[in-house]
Design an enzyme around this catalytic site. Sequence first.
Site, PDB file in Angstrom:
ATOM      1  N   CYS A   1       3.322  21.166 -16.497  1.00  0.00           N
ATOM      2  CA  CYS A   1       4.199  20.427 -17.497  1.00  0.00           C
ATOM      3  C   CYS A   1       4.692  21.402 -18.855  1.00  0.00           C
ATOM      4  CB  CYS A   1       2.655  19.501 -18.365  1.00  0.00           C
ATOM      5  SG  CYS A   1       2.850  19.359 -19.730  1.00  0.00           S
TER       6      CYS A   1
ATOM      7  N   HIS B   1      -1.475   1.340  -3.955  1.00  0.00           N
ATOM      8  CA  HIS B   1      -2.200   3.162  -4.184  1.00  0.00           C
ATOM      9  C   HIS B   1      -0.509   3.746  -4.919  1.00  0.00           C
ATOM     10  CE1 HIS B   1      -3.890   2.207   0.242  1.00  0.00           C
ATOM     11  NE2 HIS B   1      -4.280   1.620  -1.161  1.00  0.00           N
TER      12      HIS B   1
ATOM     13  N   GLN C   1       0.669  -1.097  -0.359  1.00  0.00           N
ATOM     14  CA  GLN C   1       0.204  -0.219   0.271  1.00  0.00           C
ATOM     15  C   GLN C   1       0.924   1.138   0.226  1.00  0.00           C
ATOM     16  OE1 GLN C   1      -3.641  -0.391   2.776  1.00  0.00           O
ATOM     17  NE2 GLN C   1      -1.904  -1.992   3.416  1.00  0.00           N
TER      18      GLN C   1
ATOM     19  N   GLY D   1       2.924  -4.333   9.297  1.00  0.00           N
ATOM     20  CA  GLY D   1       2.975  -3.201   9.281  1.00  0.00           C
ATOM     21  C   GLY D   1       1.779  -2.351   8.801  1.00  0.00           C
ATOM     22  N   THR D   2       1.100  -2.878   8.427  1.00  0.00           N
ATOM     23  CA  THR D   2      -0.558  -2.418   8.340  1.00  0.00           C
ATOM     24  C   THR D   2      -1.353  -2.268   9.263  1.00  0.00           C
ATOM     25  OG1 THR D   2      -2.310  -2.054   6.236  1.00  0.00           O
ATOM     26  CG2 THR D   2      -1.381  -4.703   6.675  1.00  0.00           C
TER      27      THR D   2
ATOM     28  N   ASP E   1       6.466   5.009  -1.633  1.00  0.00           N
ATOM     29  CA  ASP E   1       7.712   5.220  -1.293  1.00  0.00           C
ATOM     30  C   ASP E   1       8.814   4.086  -2.312  1.00  0.00           C
ATOM     31  OD1 ASP E   1       8.554   2.518  -0.065  1.00  0.00           O
ATOM     32  OD2 ASP E   1       7.656   3.819   1.947  1.00  0.00           O
TER      33      ASP E   1
ATOM     34  N   GLU F   1       1.946  -3.683  16.928  1.00  0.00           N
ATOM     35  CA  GLU F   1       0.610  -3.442  18.330  1.00  0.00           C
ATOM     36  C   GLU F   1      -0.461  -4.445  17.942  1.00  0.00           C
ATOM     37  OE1 GLU F   1       0.365   0.719  18.462  1.00  0.00           O
ATOM     38  OE2 GLU F   1      -1.559   0.271  16.611  1.00  0.00           O
TER      39      GLU F   1
HETATM   40  P1  OAD Z   1      -0.913   3.130   9.239  1.00  0.00           P
HETATM   41  O1  OAD Z   1      -0.792   4.123   9.433  1.00  0.00           O
HETATM   42  O2  OAD Z   1      -2.539   2.891   9.352  1.00  0.00           O
HETATM   43  O3  OAD Z   1      -0.455   1.638  10.011  1.00  0.00           O
HETATM   44  C1  OAD Z   1       0.773   1.400  10.133  1.00  0.00           C
HETATM   45  C2  OAD Z   1       0.929   0.530  11.169  1.00  0.00           C
HETATM   46  O4  OAD Z   1       1.935   0.189  10.988  1.00  0.00           O
HETATM   47  C3  OAD Z   1       0.291   0.809  12.468  1.00  0.00           C
HETATM   48  O5  OAD Z   1      -0.492  -0.588  12.646  1.00  0.00           O
HETATM   49  C4  OAD Z   1       0.953   0.424  12.851  1.00  0.00           C
HETATM   50  O6  OAD Z   1       1.112  -0.128  14.394  1.00  0.00           O
HETATM   51  C5  OAD Z   1       2.341   0.025  12.544  1.00  0.00           C
HETATM   52  N1  OAD Z   1       3.533  -0.440  12.556  1.00  0.00           N
HETATM   53  C6  OAD Z   1       4.510   1.123  13.083  1.00  0.00           C
HETATM   54  N2  OAD Z   1       6.260   0.809  12.815  1.00  0.00           N
HETATM   55  C7  OAD Z   1       6.412  -0.396  12.874  1.00  0.00           C
HETATM   56  C8  OAD Z   1       6.871  -1.207  12.784  1.00  0.00           C
HETATM   57  N3  OAD Z   1       8.314  -0.867  12.910  1.00  0.00           N
HETATM   58  N4  OAD Z   1       7.067  -3.103  12.757  1.00  0.00           N
HETATM   59  C9  OAD Z   1       5.637  -3.299  12.365  1.00  0.00           C
HETATM   60  N5  OAD Z   1       4.502  -2.641  12.222  1.00  0.00           N
HETATM   61  C10 OAD Z   1       4.675  -1.651  12.782  1.00  0.00           C
HETATM   62  O7  OAD Z   1      -0.523   2.870   7.613  1.00  0.00           O
HETATM   63  P2  OAD Z   1      -1.595   1.554   6.464  1.00  0.00           P
HETATM   64  O8  OAD Z   1      -1.839   0.111   7.445  1.00  0.00           O
HETATM   65  O9  OAD Z   1      -0.031   1.588   5.135  1.00  0.00           O
HETATM   66  O10 OAD Z   1      -3.326   5.066   1.862  1.00  0.00           O
HETATM   67  O11 OAD Z   1      -2.504   2.632   5.530  1.00  0.00           O
HETATM   68  C11 OAD Z   1      -3.238   2.364   4.785  1.00  0.00           C
HETATM   69  C12 OAD Z   1      -3.431   3.046   4.300  1.00  0.00           C
HETATM   70  O12 OAD Z   1      -3.787   4.179   4.316  1.00  0.00           O
HETATM   71  C13 OAD Z   1      -2.519   4.020   3.099  1.00  0.00           C
HETATM   72  O13 OAD Z   1      -1.606   3.645   2.318  1.00  0.00           O
HETATM   73  C14 OAD Z   1      -2.485   5.711   2.934  1.00  0.00           C
HETATM   74  C15 OAD Z   1      -3.064   6.092   3.986  1.00  0.00           C
HETATM   75  O14 OAD Z   1      -4.063   6.563   4.613  1.00  0.00           O
HETATM   76  C16 OAD Z   1      -3.770   6.142   0.590  1.00  0.00           C
HETATM   77  O15 OAD Z   1      -2.657   7.489   0.681  1.00  0.00           O
HETATM   78  C17 OAD Z   1      -4.495   5.996  -0.782  1.00  0.00           C
HETATM   79 ZN    ZN Z   2       1.350  18.374 -19.801  1.00  0.00          ZN
END
Ligand code: OAD
Ligand code: ZN
Length: 251
Positions: free
Chosen positions: A146, A118, A100, A186-187, A103, A214
């Site tokens: 552009c 994404h 997702q 990590g999501t 980067d 967590e």
């Molecule tokens: P979130 O910020 O919602 O969640 C990040 C997760 O990573 C959390 O559950 C943390 O507990 C966990 N976390 C943090 N540090 C960590 C580490 N060192 N090791 C393991 N886990 C860790 O991010 P996403 O789930 O990626 O969408 O969010 C999903 C989407 O929401 C993103 O792609 C973005 C956002 O709005 C768009 O931009 C369309």
């Molecule tokens: Zn153009």
Amino acid sequence: MKLPDELQKILLSAKEVVALTGAGISAESGIPTFRGEDGLWSKLKPEELASFDAFLRNPQLVSEWYEHRRHITRLSKPNPAHMSLVDMEKIFPHFTVVTQNIDNLHRRAGSRNVAELHGNIERNYCLGCGMRYDGEDFEGNESFRCKKCGGLIRPDIVWFGEMLPADQWNMAEEAASSADVMFVIGTSAVVYPAAELPVTVKRSGGKVVEVNVEETPLSRYADYSFQGPASKVLVEIVEQIKETRKVAKGG
Ligand code: OAD
Ligand code: ZN
């Protein structure tokens, strides 16, 4: 951390393996996550920055915000968690990273089979003529317009309210429906449709292994849930997978 024997066995025979990743895998590379106390969405409003309407209302602000994030991602480096997934790609016959994240760190780490649900902050295109502004050379000019037609240049990423790129989503769904194992790393597992993918895995008979610092809404649903920083946990997992394979081969 020692992997349960049962999981070791599953990983030894696993052929189709998927890693679904979110912002947490890049946290240790210094890229902020979205939710939680220090998350971007605790300070900034998605509706002002991450939608097409917001972009049309204030292209300069939105473009500068993405330019800033591009700057941060370029300064950051893949961490051992990203590298562990590169190792996994070499270990399992079929391995897919479904991310997702925008980067680009999975590709920079060396993962090759990556579905970017994404989009990718290193890709941009003109809304007027479609001309692409991709790769590390692109730095927003002052107006983010552009060169050819003067149209607005937007990042090739998915904003709130937009559809996921169909080819990337199909790749992710196919991988999930044939996965023996999916690592969910990590999501927060709350943003759909990405959050559906672990359900697809389980429905098709695969196992879900969560790695997160967590508990998340997925934790109770997952077959295995490991709490800890992704870099540490994944390195340990890969070490044990390699060890088990060596033993199985009689090495
Ligand atoms: P979130 O910020 O919602 O969640 C990040 C997760 O990573 C959390 O559950 C943390 O507990 C966990 N976390 C943090 N540090 C960590 C580490 N060192 N090791 C393991 N886990 C860790 O991010 P996403 O789930 O990626 O969408 O969010 C999903 C989407 O929401 C993103 O792609 C973005 C956002 O709005 C768009 O931009 C369309
Ligand atoms: Zn153009």
